[in-house]
Design a protein around this motif. Structure first.
Motif: not given
Length: 63
Positions: A6-10, A15-16, A29-33, A51-63
């Protein structure tokens, strides 16, 4: 589920949005994600991890 995967996927997901070696989160923050992703996956076992990883990272970035 393997936490390292999961950490590697995050990191790959970030990188996108950022330069290859840049990670815009600290360890807290990484641990929370990771925890949020694992919790979502537990609640929705049929959800695609990618999809779960991408959605979670996107939500994190747009907060």
């Amino acid at each position: 589920m393997e936490k390292k995967l999961v950490v590697k996927m995050i990191k790959n997901c970030f990188k996108q949005y950022y330069e290859a070696d840049s990670l815009p989160v600290d360890e807290k923050d990484l641990e929370a994600l990771v925890n949020r992703i694992l919790q979502t996956k537990d609640e929705e076992p049929t959800a695609d991890l990618y999809e779960v990883v991408n959605d979670t990272v996107y939500e994190f970035l747009t907060q």
